[in-house]
Design a protein around this motif. Sequence first.
Motif, short mmCIF file in Angstrom:
data_model
loop_
_atom_site.label_atom_id
_atom_site.label_comp_id
_atom_site.label_asym_id
_atom_site.label_seq_id
_atom_site.Cartn_x
_atom_site.Cartn_y
_atom_site.Cartn_z
N GLU A 1 -12.77 5.22 80.69
CA GLU A 1 -12.38 3.89 80.20
C GLU A 1 -13.55 2.91 80.29
O GLU A 1 -13.70 2.04 79.43
CB GLU A 1 -11.17 3.35 80.98
CG GLU A 1 -9.92 4.22 80.87
CD GLU A 1 -9.35 4.33 79.45
OE1 GLU A 1 -9.75 3.54 78.58
OE2 GLU A 1 -8.53 5.23 79.22
N GLU B 1 -9.52 -1.30 76.28
CA GLU B 1 -10.28 -0.43 77.20
C GLU B 1 -10.56 -1.18 78.50
O GLU B 1 -10.50 -0.59 79.59
CB GLU B 1 -11.60 0.05 76.57
CG GLU B 1 -11.48 0.70 75.19
CD GLU B 1 -10.66 1.98 75.14
OE1 GLU B 1 -9.89 2.25 76.08
OE2 GLU B 1 -10.78 2.70 74.13
N HIS C 1 -7.40 -0.94 80.36
CA HIS C 1 -7.22 0.42 80.90
C HIS C 1 -8.08 0.62 82.15
O HIS C 1 -7.62 1.16 83.16
CB HIS C 1 -7.61 1.49 79.86
CG HIS C 1 -6.74 1.48 78.64
ND1 HIS C 1 -7.06 2.19 77.51
CD2 HIS C 1 -5.57 0.85 78.38
CE1 HIS C 1 -6.11 1.99 76.60
NE2 HIS C 1 -5.21 1.18 77.10
N ILE D 1 -1.70 4.10 78.27
CA ILE D 1 -3.00 4.44 77.68
C ILE D 1 -2.81 5.35 76.47
O ILE D 1 -3.42 5.13 75.41
CB ILE D 1 -3.91 5.10 78.75
CG1 ILE D 1 -4.34 4.03 79.77
CG2 ILE D 1 -5.12 5.76 78.11
CD1 ILE D 1 -5.20 4.55 80.91
N GLU E 1 -4.11 4.55 72.82
CA GLU E 1 -5.15 5.39 72.23
C GLU E 1 -4.77 5.89 70.84
O GLU E 1 -5.64 6.14 70.01
CB GLU E 1 -5.51 6.56 73.16
CG GLU E 1 -6.18 6.14 74.48
CD GLU E 1 -7.48 5.36 74.32
OE1 GLU E 1 -8.16 5.52 73.30
OE2 GLU E 1 -7.80 4.57 75.23
N HIS F 1 -6.12 3.39 68.70
CA HIS F 1 -7.58 3.42 68.59
C HIS F 1 -8.04 4.50 67.60
O HIS F 1 -8.92 4.27 66.78
CB HIS F 1 -8.23 3.70 69.96
CG HIS F 1 -7.88 2.66 70.99
ND1 HIS F 1 -8.33 2.74 72.28
CD2 HIS F 1 -7.13 1.53 70.91
CE1 HIS F 1 -7.87 1.70 72.96
NE2 HIS F 1 -7.13 0.96 72.16
FE LIG Z 1 -8.73 3.67 76.84
#
Ligand SMILES: [Fe+2]
Length: 263
Positions: A86, A119, A122, A198, A202, A205
């Motif tokens: 992270e 991030e 996280h 997370i 993700e 992401h």
């Molecule tokens: Fe992450």
Amino acid sequence: MTVDLSTAIRDALLTGDKRSKVMRTRKLVRDWRHGNLPTGFSAAMPDRPEWPVDLQVLPPSQMPKRGKGGSQRNRVALWHSLAHIEFVAIDLALDIVGRFGAQMDHAFITDFLDVAADEAMHFALIERHLGTIGAAYGDLPVHEGLWQAAGDTAHNLAARLAIVPMVLEARGLDVTPATLERVRSQGDGRGAKILQRILDDEIRHVAAGSRHFAKICTKNGQNPQNHWKNLVKTHFRGALKPPFNDSARLAAGLSRESYAALV
Ligand SMILES: [Fe+2]
Ligand SMILES: [Fe+2]
């Protein structure tokens, strides 16, 4: 020097202290969202970000092997490696905006600044969790493999997207469910909650990566699937490893026939 988005990003990349990097990242994203940081790209991005001064960085091959049982030592090793992933992910998200933002649209900047903020969150969640098991980020050696992917693709945005979100972060989607199960079976409900959050983030992401990758391909008259495969063959050392989390990958816009062809 004018203060703009790129100078704030450069400052955060060159901040080694772990808490300060998190704070600077959050602040710059907030300032930009509120219109207090002009969208400008006057600053060049550093070749390497700063990491904590006392962090011991090893080549991936020299990293100690990590056991999977529920001993204290294994748990610390697991959460420490997640913290490092992270931490580097903060730099990767900042770097992609600072380095390539000038050639892209507003949506690209928004999407990857959102990723940077995620991030940072996280990392903060994991660091706090590490604290509850008596450890801290920096206690164990880390490897630089993840940042190497950035260096290898510093001159080509399509390659960066093809490798970082679409291979490396997608790999996170594959491996996180098993880690989550293991953590849950060790009775670590709080850890499991963090990993679930997370995993959900993700997916977004990877989706941002594949969306902007497809946009670039369309603009250049390239077939996204073929171009992705070519870039992975050129820029990624190693093979794509099953088992794949097909449903999470599909939700992130990755089609099975493209990645299955690279196994
Ligand atoms: Fe992450
Ligand atoms: Fe991510």
